[in-house]
Design a protein around this motif. Structure first.
Motif, PDB file in Angstrom:
ATOM      1  N   GLY A 280      -7.946  -2.231 -11.805  1.00 27.48           N
ATOM      2  CA  GLY A 280      -8.081  -1.516 -13.078  1.00 27.48           C
ATOM      3  C   GLY A 280      -6.915  -0.604 -13.380  1.00 27.48           C
ATOM      4  N   ILE A 281      -7.200   0.519 -14.010  1.00 25.12           N
ATOM      5  CA  ILE A 281      -6.134   1.436 -14.451  1.00 25.12           C
ATOM      6  C   ILE A 281      -5.339   2.013 -13.264  1.00 25.12           C
ATOM      7  N   PRO A 282      -6.005   2.395 -12.157  1.00 28.02           N
ATOM      8  CA  PRO A 282      -5.210   2.917 -11.016  1.00 28.02           C
ATOM      9  C   PRO A 282      -4.184   1.898 -10.517  1.00 28.02           C
ATOM     10  N   TRP A 283      -4.606   0.654 -10.383  1.00 26.08           N
ATOM     11  CA  TRP A 283      -3.712  -0.402  -9.881  1.00 26.08           C
ATOM     12  C   TRP A 283      -2.595  -0.675 -10.885  1.00 26.08           C
ATOM     13  N   GLU A 284      -2.928  -0.620 -12.164  1.00 21.73           N
ATOM     14  CA  GLU A 284      -1.895  -0.833 -13.202  1.00 21.73           C
ATOM     15  C   GLU A 284      -0.800   0.238 -13.087  1.00 21.73           C
ATOM     16  N   LEU A 285      -1.225   1.505 -12.935  1.00 24.34           N
ATOM     17  CA  LEU A 285      -0.232   2.593 -12.835  1.00 24.34           C
ATOM     18  C   LEU A 285       0.583   2.457 -11.551  1.00 24.34           C
ATOM     19  N   TYR A 286      -0.106   2.112 -10.472  1.00 27.21           N
ATOM     20  CA  TYR A 286       0.564   1.957  -9.180  1.00 27.21           C
ATOM     21  C   TYR A 286       1.608   0.839  -9.246  1.00 27.21           C
ATOM     22  N   THR A 287       1.221  -0.308  -9.802  1.00 28.25           N
ATOM     23  CA  THR A 287       2.158  -1.446  -9.834  1.00 28.25           C
ATOM     24  C   THR A 287       3.319  -1.163 -10.793  1.00 28.25           C
ATOM     25  N   LYS A 288       3.015  -0.489 -11.914  1.00 28.56           N
ATOM     26  CA  LYS A 288       4.113  -0.141 -12.835  1.00 28.56           C
ATOM     27  C   LYS A 288       5.109   0.776 -12.148  1.00 28.56           C
ATOM     28  N   SER A 289       4.605   1.735 -11.380  1.00 33.07           N
ATOM     29  CA  SER A 289       5.532   2.685 -10.756  1.00 33.07           C
ATOM     30  C   SER A 289       6.315   1.998  -9.627  1.00 33.07           C
ATOM     31  N   LYS A 290       5.673   1.069  -8.926  1.00 34.24           N
ATOM     32  CA  LYS A 290       6.401   0.322  -7.877  1.00 34.24           C
ATOM     33  C   LYS A 290       7.525  -0.503  -8.505  1.00 34.24           C
ATOM     34  N   GLU A 291       7.250  -1.069  -9.670  1.00 39.39           N
ATOM     35  CA  GLU A 291       8.260  -1.891 -10.345  1.00 39.39           C
ATOM     36  C   GLU A 291       9.492  -1.033 -10.673  1.00 39.39           C
ATOM     37  N   ILE A 292       9.246   0.179 -11.156  1.00 35.84           N
ATOM     38  CA  ILE A 292      10.384   1.060 -11.477  1.00 35.84           C
ATOM     39  C   ILE A 292      11.130   1.469 -10.208  1.00 35.84           C
ATOM     40  N   GLU A 293      10.374   1.680  -9.137  1.00 39.24           N
ATOM     41  CA  GLU A 293      11.023   2.004  -7.849  1.00 39.24           C
ATOM     42  C   GLU A 293      11.837   0.825  -7.333  1.00 39.24           C
ATOM     43  N   GLY A 294      11.514  -0.378  -7.840  1.00 38.97           N
ATOM     44  CA  GLY A 294      12.204  -1.576  -7.359  1.00 38.97           C
ATOM     45  C   GLY A 294      11.681  -2.018  -6.003  1.00 38.97           C
ATOM     46  N   LEU A 295      10.438  -1.664  -5.711  1.00 34.94           N
ATOM     47  CA  LEU A 295       9.872  -2.016  -4.402  1.00 34.94           C
ATOM     48  C   LEU A 295       8.795  -3.081  -4.543  1.00 34.94           C
ATOM     49  N   PRO A 296       8.740  -4.005  -3.604  1.00 37.17           N
ATOM     50  CA  PRO A 296       7.681  -5.022  -3.665  1.00 37.17           C
ATOM     51  C   PRO A 296       6.326  -4.397  -3.315  1.00 37.17           C
ATOM     52  N   LEU A 297       5.256  -5.041  -3.748  1.00 37.38           N
ATOM     53  CA  LEU A 297       3.925  -4.551  -3.365  1.00 37.38           C
ATOM     54  C   LEU A 297       3.674  -4.961  -1.916  1.00 37.38           C
ATOM     55  N   PRO A 298       3.022  -4.092  -1.144  1.00 39.70           N
ATOM     56  CA  PRO A 298       2.734  -4.467   0.242  1.00 39.70           C
ATOM     57  C   PRO A 298       1.817  -5.693   0.290  1.00 39.70           C
ATOM     58  N   ASP A 299       1.912  -6.444   1.370  1.00 36.32           N
ATOM     59  CA  ASP A 299       1.012  -7.584   1.542  1.00 36.32           C
ATOM     60  C   ASP A 299      -0.283  -7.074   2.171  1.00 36.32           C
ATOM     61  N   TYR A 300      -1.271  -6.891   1.321  1.00 35.71           N
ATOM     62  CA  TYR A 300      -2.509  -6.262   1.791  1.00 35.71           C
ATOM     63  C   TYR A 300      -3.289  -7.144   2.757  1.00 35.71           C
ATOM     64  N   LYS A 301      -2.953  -8.422   2.770  1.00 41.68           N
ATOM     65  CA  LYS A 301      -3.686  -9.316   3.700  1.00 41.68           C
ATOM     66  C   LYS A 301      -3.298  -9.015   5.146  1.00 41.68           C
ATOM     67  N   GLN A 302      -2.187  -8.267   5.322  1.00 38.24           N
ATOM     68  CA  GLN A 302      -1.728  -7.949   6.666  1.00 38.24           C
ATOM     69  C   GLN A 302      -2.443  -6.736   7.264  1.00 38.24           C
ATOM     70  N   ARG A 303      -3.237  -6.050   6.463  1.00 42.18           N
ATOM     71  CA  ARG A 303      -3.825  -4.825   7.012  1.00 42.18           C
ATOM     72  C   ARG A 303      -4.913  -5.150   8.032  1.00 42.18           C
ATOM     73  N   ARG A 304      -5.115  -4.241   8.955  1.00 40.48           N
ATOM     74  CA  ARG A 304      -6.114  -4.486   9.986  1.00 40.48           C
ATOM     75  C   ARG A 304      -7.483  -4.144   9.416  1.00 40.48           C
ATOM     76  N   PRO A 305      -8.500  -4.888   9.869  1.00 39.48           N
ATOM     77  CA  PRO A 305      -9.762  -4.870   9.163  1.00 39.48           C
ATOM     78  C   PRO A 305     -10.537  -3.555   9.159  1.00 39.48           C
ATOM     79  N   VAL A 306     -10.913  -3.029  10.306  1.00 40.19           N
ATOM     80  CA  VAL A 306     -11.898  -1.955  10.291  1.00 40.19           C
ATOM     81  C   VAL A 306     -11.386  -0.696  10.961  1.00 40.19           C
ATOM     82  N   GLU A 307     -10.739  -0.892  12.097  1.00 36.60           N
ATOM     83  CA  GLU A 307     -10.511   0.261  12.968  1.00 36.60           C
ATOM     84  C   GLU A 307      -9.173   0.941  12.743  1.00 36.60           C
ATOM     85  N   ASN A 308      -8.416   0.460  11.778  1.00 36.16           N
ATOM     86  CA  ASN A 308      -7.114   1.086  11.578  1.00 36.16           C
ATOM     87  C   ASN A 308      -7.069   1.837  10.251  1.00 36.16           C
ATOM     88  N   PRO A 309      -6.938   3.143  10.331  1.00 30.63           N
ATOM     89  CA  PRO A 309      -7.016   3.923   9.097  1.00 30.63           C
ATOM     90  C   PRO A 309      -5.774   3.835   8.232  1.00 30.63           C
TER      91      PRO A 309
END
Ligand SMILES: Cc1cc2nc3c(=O)[nH]c(=O)nc-3n(C[C@H](O)[C@H](O)[C@H](O)COP(=O)(O)OP(=O)(O)OC[C@H]3O[C@@H](n4cnc5c(N)ncnc54)[C@H](O)[C@@H]3O)c2cc1C
Length: 425
Positions: free
Chosen positions: A67-96
């Protein structure tokens, strides 16, 4: 002093983490919206507070807040010139970890640009001092330098982080004697890490604590993490302010004074005593001391630790609340509780955002109605923003239908947020 009258459909009290998203959702849904914000920019704790790590857009399995939070986040990443992290790489439960970092200047400016584009009326440097019900309207009195504003509005969303509107209205609040410590955000740069020896810096830190050069809380995680952690983060997010209470100006002043005294003491210690830190520079300091919890709202439902950890599937759920429980304390620094399974995805019920016995007022953000253990999980920024989007939608639907927000059907609230990109729930 100028006396100014204004009429809008909804007033967003506080344009912080939850408030800026609430305002964007309400305004984009077509109702007139103002933000009254005591500070100087949008984003609150996540921008001017220096906590630039919104948790969590994705669980290990799927998106949980878009939604709106993700839209703002992705727009700001685009201006930073940074790729979005690959969220599929995150660890499931025990890693904060696996935070989505934002660049504060870019994010705050993007949020502001979008708010202006959506027609949100922005009032910075202004705080809400009084709220009264006048017939079917709220009369909201706010003060800025040289200004007394009286705003007539049909709905209010309290996003102040300290339940300011709820307390002014004399509605119920929840506050515990023992509260999580607050913090002060700053960053020391230029540490030469190759010169740092873990055992040596730990000894130097322990000696400085023993002889009073440093004080308890200068390093937040005193009994849970080695001092090396402080240096690895340049001090960022690593200082506690015990008993921080930012719910009034005196408390805010005390938090600022204490936070900056702690920062200075640490900087002097680090640069004068730790080999490899001689040329370190104190580069970033955020303007205000932070509280993790002060006054929460007593809602029509109080979310419990069990609800959060067992992921109660509320009938009136309005958004996800994926996070671990991150309970800061004075003894060890911090204690964390994780969900037992990656399939457990906590939710926020609408009733926890409706102050008990109230009408035409909702809340969003860390003042959600929850016990303090549950709050230590729900207060994460993406959840605060998602609550903001949901309550922005509730206010918009209420105004359009001519009914109080509490009477708006939950399925309609969710449908409107989904129309604006949110994750279906
Ligand atoms: C030190 C610290 C570390 C944290 N770490 C993380 C993390 O790593 N990841 C994460 O996701 N979450 C983290 N959190 C939690 C998260 O940042 C907060 O719970 C969340 O940002 C709170 O959002 P909010 O909208 O409720 O309040 P805020 O973002 O604080 O917004 C409240 C706004 O209301 C304004 N305001 C207050 N009173 C008035 C008034 N009377 N009139 C007008 N304006 C008013 C304030 O100026 C402020 O802008 C952390 C919190 C702290 C304090």
């Amino acid at each position: 002093m100028k006396n100014i009258n204004e009429t809008v459909d909804v007033v967003i009290a506080g344009g912080g983490t939850a408030g800026h998203v609430a305002a964007l959702q309400a305004a984009r849904a077509g109702i007139t919206t103002s933000i009254i914000e005591a500070g100087t920019m949008l984003g609150g704790t996540m921008t001017s507070g220096g906590v630039y790590m919104p948790n969590h857009f994705f669980s290990a399995e799927k998106p949980v807040v878009l939604g709106i939070p993700w839209e703002l986040y992705t727009k700001s990443k685009e201006i930073e010139g940074l790729p979005l992290p690959d969220y599929k790489q995150r660890r499931p439960v025990e890693n904060p970890s696996y935070y989505s970092y934002i660049n504060v200047p870019i994010y705050a400016s993007i949020a502001e640009e979008e708010a202006v584009k959506a027609g949100v009326i922005l009032h910075y440097h202004e705080f809400i001092a009084d709220v009264a019900a006048v017939g079917d309207y709220w009369e909201i009195t706010s003060f800025g330098r040289g200004i007394k504003r009286t705003t007539k509005a049909k709905e209010i969303i309290d996003c102040t982080g300290d339940s300011d509107v709820i307390r002014i209205l004399g509605l119920g609040v929840l506050r515990d004697k023992v509260r999580q410590p607050g913090a002060y955000q700053y960053k020391i740069e230029g540490i030469e890490y190759e010169q740092i020896w873990d055992g040596e810096v730990q000894t130097l830190y322990d000696e400085a604590m023993e002889n009073g050069i440093l004080q308890k809380g200068d390093f937040a995680y005193l009994n849970s993490l080695p001092f090396r952690y402080y240096l690895a983060h340049g001090g960022h997010n690593a200082t506690h302010i015990y008993d921080a209470d930012t719910s009034d100006a005196d408390g805010q002043t005390r938090a600022n004074l204490e936070g900056r005294a702690r920062m200075l003491r640490m900087f002097k210690f680090v640069t004068s005593s730790i080999p490899g830190c001689e040329r370190a520079v104190l580069k970033t300091m955020y303007p205000h001391g932070l509280a993790r919890e002060t006054y929460r709202t007593e809602g029509e439902y109080v979310v419990t630790k069990e609800d959060f950890l067992k992921a109660t599937d509320f009938e009136d759920k309005v958004c996800n609340a994926f996070n671990y429980i991150d309970m800061h304390n004075e003894e060890s620094g911090c204690e964390v509780f994780f969900h037992e399974s990656k399939d457990l995805l906590p939710k926020v019920p609408f009733r926890a955002l409706i102050p008990k016995g109230s009408s035409r007022v909702t809340v969003a953000g860390r003042i959600v109605s929850a016990d303090r253990v549950a709050l230590a999980g729900i207060r994460a920024q993406c959840t605060c923003m998602a609550m903001g989007q949901a309550m922005g939608a509730a206010a918009a639907l209420a105004v359009k239908k001519g009914i109080p927000s509490r009477e708006v059907a939950v399925k309609d609230i969710v449908a409107l947020t989904v129309e604006h990109g949110a994750v279906p729930i």
